[in-house]
Design a protein around this motif. Structure first.
Motif, PDB file in Angstrom:
ATOM      1  N   TYR A  89       0.852  -1.189   0.000  1.00 54.10           N
ATOM      2  CA  TYR A  89       0.000   0.000   0.000  1.00 54.10           C
ATOM      3  C   TYR A  89       0.890   1.242   0.000  1.00 54.10           C
ATOM      4  O   TYR A  89       2.017   1.213   0.494  1.00 54.10           O
ATOM      5  CB  TYR A  89      -0.947  -0.004   1.214  1.00 54.10           C
ATOM      6  CG  TYR A  89      -1.866  -1.187   1.211  1.00 54.10           C
ATOM      7  CD1 TYR A  89      -3.032  -1.181   0.445  1.00 54.10           C
ATOM      8  CD2 TYR A  89      -1.551  -2.337   1.928  1.00 54.10           C
ATOM      9  CE1 TYR A  89      -3.862  -2.294   0.405  1.00 54.10           C
ATOM     10  CE2 TYR A  89      -2.376  -3.449   1.891  1.00 54.10           C
ATOM     11  CZ  TYR A  89      -3.524  -3.424   1.125  1.00 54.10           C
ATOM     12  OH  TYR A  89      -4.337  -4.533   1.077  1.00 54.10           O
ATOM     13  N   PRO A 100      -3.735   0.474  -2.982  1.00 60.94           N
ATOM     14  CA  PRO A 100      -2.938  -0.736  -3.213  1.00 60.94           C
ATOM     15  C   PRO A 100      -1.847  -0.479  -4.252  1.00 60.94           C
ATOM     16  O   PRO A 100      -2.054   0.246  -5.230  1.00 60.94           O
ATOM     17  CB  PRO A 100      -3.967  -1.746  -3.752  1.00 60.94           C
ATOM     18  CG  PRO A 100      -5.300  -1.207  -3.346  1.00 60.94           C
ATOM     19  CD  PRO A 100      -5.145   0.282  -3.347  1.00 60.94           C
ATOM     20  N   GLY A 257      -9.011  -3.390  -2.505  1.00 60.51           N
ATOM     21  CA  GLY A 257      -7.829  -3.318  -1.645  1.00 60.51           C
ATOM     22  C   GLY A 257      -7.054  -4.614  -1.550  1.00 60.51           C
ATOM     23  O   GLY A 257      -6.327  -4.837  -0.572  1.00 60.51           O
TER      24      GLY A 257
END
Length: 266
Positions: A89, A100, A257
């Motif tokens: 991240y 991400p 994510g």
């Protein structure tokens, strides 16, 4: 270098003849720098580690008689420039949500290489060549509204640089190969449409004799998540993959994510 009294003509297809059908591996790594906006200083953004699993072939060609073919699977991981840990991240700027990191996993990159003779002059064991490839085309994300925040503009404009050396037989002490790229920011960075940030990739490339000699983080990743990247196929009719096409393919996973690269087993 005084022992080389005559010129030597290097045939670039000899590499393809000598390694026809063999599985080859290349390790590479370096840094990614950025200029966030015009007038700002260049800053180191990421370290990167990468690999290519490559097969080369010598093939009949209707125009040249013979040509070289390369089939590659390639991975590039973005890492923290201080700790060298793989980043999953990244925060574009203070006060915004982290996004991400979409590592580069191009399962197919292939192309043909035309024959070329390169003259190594007398008194030289090798010559170094820089190939500069301008890149300019409509940005693949520009026309679709869902990618508005992930697109730097209507056109993709960049330049790639490949620096390599060709040598006489028996000459082994030559400079390392290098790959560099000037380009817009990556889509996963989510800087907003038209953001002017530019990236500069700078890497050094080395060939290794086996998969296990690649960077240990790459070996671990491939064995756990991307087993098909250990070997290049003998042939493929798959479309070449780029980082932008990969981002589009896995956009939903990005929005959720998920951790990249997304596992690929077939």
């Amino acid at each position: 270098m005084g022992e080389y009294a005559t010129e030597y003509e290097f045939d670039n297809l000899n590499f393809y003849r000598d390694n026809n059908g063999k599985q080859l591996y290349y390790n590479w790594g370096g840094e990614v720098w950025w200029i966030e906006s015009p007038g700002k200083p260049k800053e180191k953004l990421f370290s990167i580690i990468g690999m290519n699993a490559t097969k080369v072939f010598i093939k009949p060609h209707p125009e040249y008689g013979e040509a070289g073919q390369r089939i590659n699977r390639e991975i590039c991981l973005f890492c923290d420039p201080d700790t060298q840990e793989i980043l999953h991240y990244w925060r574009p700027r203070e006060g915004v949500k982290e996004v991400p990191v979409v590592h580069i996993a191009n399962r197919m990159v292939q192309g043909f290489v035309s024959p070329k003779k390169i003259v190594i002059p007398e008194n030289s064991g090798y010559v170094q060549k820089v190939i500069e490839i301008p890149l300019e085309y409509p940005h693949p994300l520009a026309k679709e509204s869902q990618y508005q925040d992930y697109c730097p503009g209507e056109k993709f404009k960049g330049v790639e640089y490949f620096t390599s050396s060709v040598a006489r037989p028996g000459v082994t002490e030559i400079p390392s190969s290098e790959w560099a790229r000037d380009c817009p920011w990556m889509p996963w960075m989510k800087l907003g449409y038209g953001h002017p940030a530019r990236l500069r990739f700078e890497t050094t490339i080395s060939r290794v004799e086996s998969f296990e000699e690649l960077h240990p983080n790459l070996v671990k990743l491939v064995r756990e998540r991307l087993p098909i990247y250990e070997f290049a196929p003998d042939e493929s009719d798959e479309q070449n993959v780029t980082s932008i096409l990969y981002f589009k393919k896995y956009f939903d996973a990005y929005l959720k994510g998920e951790i990249f690269p997304i596992p690929e087993t077939t």
